[in-house]
Design a protein around this motif. Structure first.
Motif, mmCIF file in Angstrom:
data_model
loop_
_atom_site.group_PDB
_atom_site.id
_atom_site.type_symbol
_atom_site.label_atom_id
_atom_site.label_comp_id
_atom_site.label_asym_id
_atom_site.label_seq_id
_atom_site.Cartn_x
_atom_site.Cartn_y
_atom_site.Cartn_z
ATOM 1 N N PHE A 22 11.235 -62.787 0.052
ATOM 2 C CA PHE A 22 12.093 -61.635 0.347
ATOM 3 C C PHE A 22 13.248 -61.531 -0.631
ATOM 4 O O PHE A 22 13.670 -60.426 -0.980
ATOM 5 C CB PHE A 22 12.601 -61.687 1.793
ATOM 6 C CG PHE A 22 11.580 -61.211 2.793
ATOM 7 C CD1 PHE A 22 11.091 -59.914 2.748
ATOM 8 C CD2 PHE A 22 11.105 -62.052 3.771
ATOM 9 C CE1 PHE A 22 10.147 -59.466 3.654
ATOM 10 C CE2 PHE A 22 10.163 -61.618 4.690
ATOM 11 C CZ PHE A 22 9.684 -60.325 4.629
ATOM 12 N N ILE A 23 13.761 -62.656 -1.118
ATOM 13 C CA ILE A 23 14.823 -62.611 -2.130
ATOM 14 C C ILE A 23 14.304 -61.927 -3.394
ATOM 15 O O ILE A 23 14.965 -61.055 -3.952
ATOM 16 C CB ILE A 23 15.369 -64.022 -2.434
ATOM 17 C CG1 ILE A 23 16.201 -64.519 -1.254
ATOM 18 C CG2 ILE A 23 16.202 -64.026 -3.716
ATOM 19 C CD1 ILE A 23 16.635 -65.968 -1.355
ATOM 20 N N PRO A 32 9.992 -55.514 -12.774
ATOM 21 C CA PRO A 32 8.585 -55.911 -12.665
ATOM 22 C C PRO A 32 8.364 -57.427 -12.721
ATOM 23 O O PRO A 32 7.463 -57.944 -12.072
ATOM 24 C CB PRO A 32 7.915 -55.225 -13.854
ATOM 25 C CG PRO A 32 8.829 -54.113 -14.225
ATOM 26 C CD PRO A 32 10.210 -54.565 -13.861
ATOM 27 N N ALA A 33 9.194 -58.157 -13.482
ATOM 28 C CA ALA A 33 9.032 -59.610 -13.576
ATOM 29 C C ALA A 33 9.296 -60.265 -12.215
ATOM 30 O O ALA A 33 8.549 -61.144 -11.777
ATOM 31 C CB ALA A 33 9.970 -60.190 -14.627
ATOM 32 N N ARG A 34 10.350 -59.827 -11.534
ATOM 33 C CA ARG A 34 10.648 -60.384 -10.213
ATOM 34 C C ARG A 34 9.577 -59.992 -9.198
ATOM 35 O O ARG A 34 9.254 -60.771 -8.304
ATOM 36 C CB ARG A 34 12.021 -59.918 -9.730
ATOM 37 C CG ARG A 34 13.147 -60.679 -10.368
ATOM 38 C CD ARG A 34 14.438 -60.505 -9.571
ATOM 39 N NE ARG A 34 15.523 -61.140 -10.288
ATOM 40 C CZ ARG A 34 16.689 -60.569 -10.513
ATOM 41 N NH1 ARG A 34 16.945 -59.371 -10.069
ATOM 42 N NH2 ARG A 34 17.620 -61.223 -11.170
ATOM 43 N N LEU A 35 9.061 -58.797 -9.329
ATOM 44 C CA LEU A 35 8.008 -58.380 -8.404
ATOM 45 C C LEU A 35 6.745 -59.204 -8.606
ATOM 46 O O LEU A 35 6.048 -59.522 -7.649
ATOM 47 C CB LEU A 35 7.719 -56.880 -8.547
ATOM 48 C CG LEU A 35 8.818 -55.962 -8.016
ATOM 49 C CD1 LEU A 35 8.444 -54.502 -8.236
ATOM 50 C CD2 LEU A 35 9.104 -56.218 -6.549
ATOM 51 N N SER A 36 6.448 -59.579 -9.865
ATOM 52 C CA SER A 36 5.267 -60.434 -10.069
ATOM 53 C C SER A 36 5.485 -61.831 -9.525
ATOM 54 O O SER A 36 4.568 -62.443 -9.004
ATOM 55 C CB SER A 36 4.795 -60.502 -11.508
ATOM 56 O OG SER A 36 5.743 -60.253 -12.422
ATOM 57 N N VAL A 37 6.724 -62.338 -9.601
ATOM 58 C CA VAL A 37 7.029 -63.629 -8.975
ATOM 59 C C VAL A 37 6.879 -63.500 -7.455
ATOM 60 O O VAL A 37 6.350 -64.387 -6.797
ATOM 61 C CB VAL A 37 8.454 -64.104 -9.361
ATOM 62 C CG1 VAL A 37 8.878 -65.307 -8.535
ATOM 63 C CG2 VAL A 37 8.523 -64.423 -10.837
ATOM 64 N N ALA A 38 7.326 -62.371 -6.915
ATOM 65 C CA ALA A 38 7.205 -62.135 -5.473
ATOM 66 C C ALA A 38 5.739 -62.113 -5.046
ATOM 67 O O ALA A 38 5.395 -62.629 -3.983
ATOM 68 C CB ALA A 38 7.890 -60.834 -5.089
ATOM 69 N N ALA A 44 1.152 -67.571 -2.185
ATOM 70 C CA ALA A 44 1.290 -68.970 -1.748
ATOM 71 C C ALA A 44 1.700 -69.038 -0.282
ATOM 72 O O ALA A 44 1.168 -69.843 0.493
ATOM 73 C CB ALA A 44 2.312 -69.693 -2.621
ATOM 74 N N GLN A 45 2.638 -68.178 0.103
ATOM 75 C CA GLN A 45 3.091 -68.153 1.490
ATOM 76 C C GLN A 45 1.953 -67.776 2.435
ATOM 77 O O GLN A 45 1.781 -68.379 3.488
ATOM 78 C CB GLN A 45 4.256 -67.171 1.638
ATOM 79 C CG GLN A 45 4.973 -67.274 2.954
ATOM 80 C CD GLN A 45 4.681 -66.147 3.912
ATOM 81 O OE1 GLN A 45 3.894 -65.263 3.652
ATOM 82 N NE2 GLN A 45 5.318 -66.208 5.049
ATOM 83 N N SER A 46 1.164 -66.809 2.042
ATOM 84 C CA SER A 46 0.035 -66.388 2.872
ATOM 85 C C SER A 46 -0.992 -67.512 3.022
ATOM 86 O O SER A 46 -1.469 -67.792 4.133
ATOM 87 C CB SER A 46 -0.618 -65.149 2.262
ATOM 88 O OG SER A 46 -1.669 -64.702 3.064
ATOM 89 N N LEU A 47 -1.319 -68.172 1.925
ATOM 90 C CA LEU A 47 -2.289 -69.271 1.978
ATOM 91 C C LEU A 47 -1.791 -70.436 2.834
ATOM 92 O O LEU A 47 -2.528 -70.964 3.677
ATOM 93 C CB LEU A 47 -2.615 -69.764 0.564
ATOM 94 C CG LEU A 47 -3.422 -68.819 -0.310
ATOM 95 C CD1 LEU A 47 -3.462 -69.327 -1.742
ATOM 96 C CD2 LEU A 47 -4.819 -68.661 0.236
ATOM 97 N N LEU A 48 -0.536 -70.832 2.632
ATOM 98 C CA LEU A 48 0.005 -71.956 3.398
ATOM 99 C C LEU A 48 0.200 -71.595 4.872
ATOM 100 O O LEU A 48 -0.005 -72.437 5.751
ATOM 101 C CB LEU A 48 1.310 -72.436 2.771
ATOM 102 C CG LEU A 48 1.148 -73.087 1.403
ATOM 103 C CD1 LEU A 48 2.507 -73.331 0.759
ATOM 104 C CD2 LEU A 48 0.365 -74.383 1.507
#
Length: 149
Positions: A22-23, A32-38, A44-48
């Motif tokens: 969310f940050i 766009p760079a931050r959105l790709s990190v998101a 990763a969050q979904s998988l874990l």
């Protein structure tokens, strides 16, 4: 680990892992760079989260039915599996559509999504904690009955 830990691990993991997601979303709506990190963090969050759900949460939900009588087991499972699942999915979709309608797109609605997300997770944690107390009490009561106390 115990029933309480198993029931509360999934929402706790989801809450912790969603913070950086969310940050990145809120801070990087125009970047766009931050959105790709998101996107990577969200993946990763979904998988874990799914791993924790299937490994810890689902077994604890099934364990919650063990101390119940047969009629309560059948009615409880039917109510939760059918009504809870369907209402949760359709309610979530309705809320998401309402947010898109109000904000114009889901990225602009991300602060509201974060508030709703954490509200649901804290409610989930509270419900799991309450159910844990009920589960332990019912299990102890059955142990005492079996021992003839």
């Amino acid at each position: 680990l115990g029933w309480r830990v198993g029931a509360m691990a999934t929402p706790a993991i989801m809450a912790i892992l969603a913070v950086p997601f969310f940050i990145c979303i809120i801070m990087g709506i125009d970047n766009p760079a931050r959105l790709s990190v998101a996107v990577a963090l969200g993946t990763a969050q979904s998988l874990l989260s799914k791993t924790a759900k299937y490994a810890l949460f689902d077994p604890t939900t099934q364990m919650a039915y063990i101390p119940l009588d047969e009629e309560s087991k059948v009615k409880g499972k039917a109510a939760i599996d059918v009504l809870g699942s369907r209402m949760g999915k359709s309610g979530g979709s309705l809320i998401q559509q309402g947010l898109v309608f109000l904000f114009g797109n889901i990225l602009k609605a991300s602060p509201a999504v974060a508030v709703l997300y954490y509200s649901v997770l804290f409610t989930w944690l509270s419900a799991a904690n309450t159910l844990s107390g009920l589960f332990v009490a019912k299990t102890e009561m059955q142990k005492a009955e079996k021992q003839g106390i």
